[in-house]
Design a protein around this motif. Structure first.
Motif, short mmCIF file in Angstrom:
data_model
loop_
_atom_site.label_atom_id
_atom_site.label_comp_id
_atom_site.label_asym_id
_atom_site.label_seq_id
_atom_site.Cartn_x
_atom_site.Cartn_y
_atom_site.Cartn_z
N ILE A 13 -52.82 65.02 -54.78
CA ILE A 13 -52.92 66.44 -55.17
C ILE A 13 -51.66 67.19 -54.76
CG2 ILE A 13 -54.13 68.60 -54.69
CD1 ILE A 13 -56.71 66.87 -54.54
N ILE A 14 -51.17 66.96 -53.57
CA ILE A 14 -49.96 67.64 -53.11
C ILE A 14 -48.77 67.23 -53.97
CG2 ILE A 14 -48.29 67.77 -51.21
CD1 ILE A 14 -50.76 67.58 -49.33
N ALA A 15 -48.65 65.95 -54.25
CA ALA A 15 -47.55 65.47 -55.08
C ALA A 15 -47.62 66.06 -56.47
CB ALA A 15 -47.56 63.95 -55.15
N HIS A 16 -48.80 66.13 -57.03
CA HIS A 16 -48.97 66.68 -58.38
C HIS A 16 -48.65 68.16 -58.41
CE1 HIS A 16 -50.40 67.22 -62.41
NE2 HIS A 16 -51.23 68.16 -62.01
N CYS A 17 -49.06 68.89 -57.44
CA CYS A 17 -48.81 70.34 -57.40
C CYS A 17 -47.32 70.63 -57.24
CB CYS A 17 -49.59 71.00 -56.27
SG CYS A 17 -51.37 71.03 -56.58
N GLY A 18 -46.62 69.76 -56.60
CA GLY A 18 -45.20 69.99 -56.39
C GLY A 18 -44.33 69.64 -57.57
N THR A 19 -44.90 69.06 -58.63
CA THR A 19 -44.09 68.62 -59.74
C THR A 19 -43.87 69.68 -60.79
OG1 THR A 19 -46.00 67.75 -60.93
CG2 THR A 19 -44.80 66.22 -59.47
N GLY A 20 -44.48 70.81 -60.70
CA GLY A 20 -44.27 71.85 -61.69
C GLY A 20 -45.38 71.88 -62.70
N THR A 21 -45.18 72.66 -63.76
CA THR A 21 -46.24 72.85 -64.74
C THR A 21 -46.35 71.72 -65.74
OG1 THR A 21 -44.73 74.10 -66.16
CG2 THR A 21 -46.10 75.35 -64.60
N GLY A 22 -45.28 71.00 -65.97
CA GLY A 22 -45.36 69.91 -66.93
C GLY A 22 -44.11 69.07 -66.89
N ARG A 23 -44.18 67.96 -67.54
CA ARG A 23 -43.07 67.04 -67.53
C ARG A 23 -41.84 67.63 -68.18
NH1 ARG A 23 -42.70 60.94 -69.91
NH2 ARG A 23 -40.49 60.82 -69.57
N SER A 24 -42.01 68.37 -69.28
CA SER A 24 -40.86 68.93 -69.98
C SER A 24 -40.12 69.95 -69.12
CB SER A 24 -41.29 69.55 -71.30
OG SER A 24 -42.18 70.61 -71.04
N ALA A 25 -40.81 70.56 -68.17
CA ALA A 25 -40.14 71.53 -67.29
C ALA A 25 -39.17 70.83 -66.35
CB ALA A 25 -41.19 72.31 -66.50
N GLU A 26 -39.38 69.56 -66.10
CA GLU A 26 -38.52 68.81 -65.19
C GLU A 26 -37.28 68.28 -65.89
OE1 GLU A 26 -40.76 65.58 -63.62
OE2 GLU A 26 -42.43 66.85 -63.10
N LEU A 27 -37.35 68.09 -67.18
CA LEU A 27 -36.27 67.45 -67.91
C LEU A 27 -35.33 68.49 -68.52
CD1 LEU A 27 -38.38 64.79 -69.83
CD2 LEU A 27 -37.05 64.46 -67.76
N PRO A 28 -34.04 68.19 -68.58
CA PRO A 28 -33.13 69.09 -69.29
C PRO A 28 -33.46 69.09 -70.78
CG PRO A 28 -31.94 67.27 -68.23
CD PRO A 28 -33.39 67.08 -67.95
N ALA A 29 -33.05 70.11 -71.48
CA ALA A 29 -33.38 70.27 -72.90
C ALA A 29 -32.88 69.11 -73.74
CB ALA A 29 -32.82 71.58 -73.43
N ASN A 30 -31.78 68.48 -73.35
CA ASN A 30 -31.23 67.40 -74.17
C ASN A 30 -31.64 66.01 -73.71
OD1 ASN A 30 -29.73 67.28 -71.83
ND2 ASN A 30 -27.79 66.94 -72.86
N ASP A 31 -32.61 65.91 -72.82
CA ASP A 31 -33.07 64.61 -72.36
C ASP A 31 -34.11 64.08 -73.34
OD1 ASP A 31 -33.40 62.33 -70.96
OD2 ASP A 31 -34.34 63.25 -69.22
N TYR A 32 -33.68 63.27 -74.26
CA TYR A 32 -34.55 62.74 -75.29
C TYR A 32 -35.45 61.66 -74.70
CZ TYR A 32 -31.63 64.88 -78.94
OH TYR A 32 -30.96 65.76 -79.76
N PRO A 33 -36.70 61.58 -75.15
CA PRO A 33 -37.58 60.49 -74.71
C PRO A 33 -36.99 59.14 -75.13
CG PRO A 33 -38.83 62.19 -75.85
CD PRO A 33 -37.38 62.51 -76.04
N THR A 34 -37.25 58.14 -74.35
CA THR A 34 -36.73 56.80 -74.64
C THR A 34 -37.15 56.34 -76.03
OG1 THR A 34 -36.80 56.28 -72.29
CG2 THR A 34 -36.66 54.41 -73.82
N VAL A 35 -38.38 56.62 -76.42
CA VAL A 35 -38.88 56.19 -77.73
C VAL A 35 -38.06 56.83 -78.85
CG1 VAL A 35 -40.86 56.30 -79.29
CG2 VAL A 35 -41.20 55.73 -76.90
N ALA A 36 -37.71 58.10 -78.71
CA ALA A 36 -36.90 58.77 -79.73
C ALA A 36 -35.51 58.16 -79.81
CB ALA A 36 -36.81 60.27 -79.43
N ARG A 37 -34.93 57.87 -78.66
CA ARG A 37 -33.61 57.23 -78.65
C ARG A 37 -33.68 55.83 -79.28
NH1 ARG A 37 -29.53 59.43 -75.12
NH2 ARG A 37 -30.32 61.26 -74.04
N ALA A 38 -34.69 55.06 -78.90
CA ALA A 38 -34.84 53.71 -79.45
C ALA A 38 -35.08 53.74 -80.95
CB ALA A 38 -35.98 52.98 -78.75
N ASP A 39 -35.91 54.67 -81.41
CA ASP A 39 -36.19 54.80 -82.84
C ASP A 39 -34.90 55.10 -83.61
OD1 ASP A 39 -38.00 54.91 -85.08
OD2 ASP A 39 -37.81 57.10 -85.03
#
Length: 119
Positions: A13-39
């Motif tokens: 719970i502590i680890a989850h609360c410390g990660t922010g509101t969502g995964r996209s909030a952690e990543l820079p705008a140009n960090d493409y998902p691996t699947v998109a890059r591979a595709d």
């Protein structure tokens, strides 16, 4: 050290609360998902050959595109282009709306820059 179930749950719970509101909030705008890059790389290699050289050039290409265009804009433009390719009555809207045309134009400019740098 032995973990007790309650301690483990609290740690999660502590680890989850410390990660922010969502995964996209952690990543820079140009960090493409691996699947998109591979595709992208798979499609690029189909056009340019199934060689090691094509792999390197296609990987370079998506890296350049990612440096120029945030992923959400890339995804929107790709969606518009896919709908256009399908054709039909509904595709005409995607051909005529200036806002959608502009999104595709931005992606095409990024692709041209990537081709100049990588190929």
């Amino acid at each position: 050290m032995r973990w007790m179930p309650g301690v483990l749950a609290a740690a999660v719970i502590i680890a989850h609360c410390g990660t922010g509101t969502g995964r996209s909030a952690e990543l820079p705008a140009n960090d493409y998902p691996t699947v998109a890059r591979a595709d992208y790389v798979f499609g690029c290699m189909q056009v340019n050959g199934q060689t090691r050289d094509a792999l390197e050039r296609c990987s370079c290409s998506i890296d350049v595109i990612a440096s120029l265009l945030p992923y959400d804009q890339y995804e929107e433009a790709e969606t518009v282009m896919r709908v256009r390719q399908r054709g039909g009555r509904n595709a005409s809207m995607f051909l005529t709306m200036p806002m959608l045309r502009a999104k595709v134009d931005e992606l095409k400019r990024a692709q041209i820059e990537a081709e100049l740098r990588c190929f």
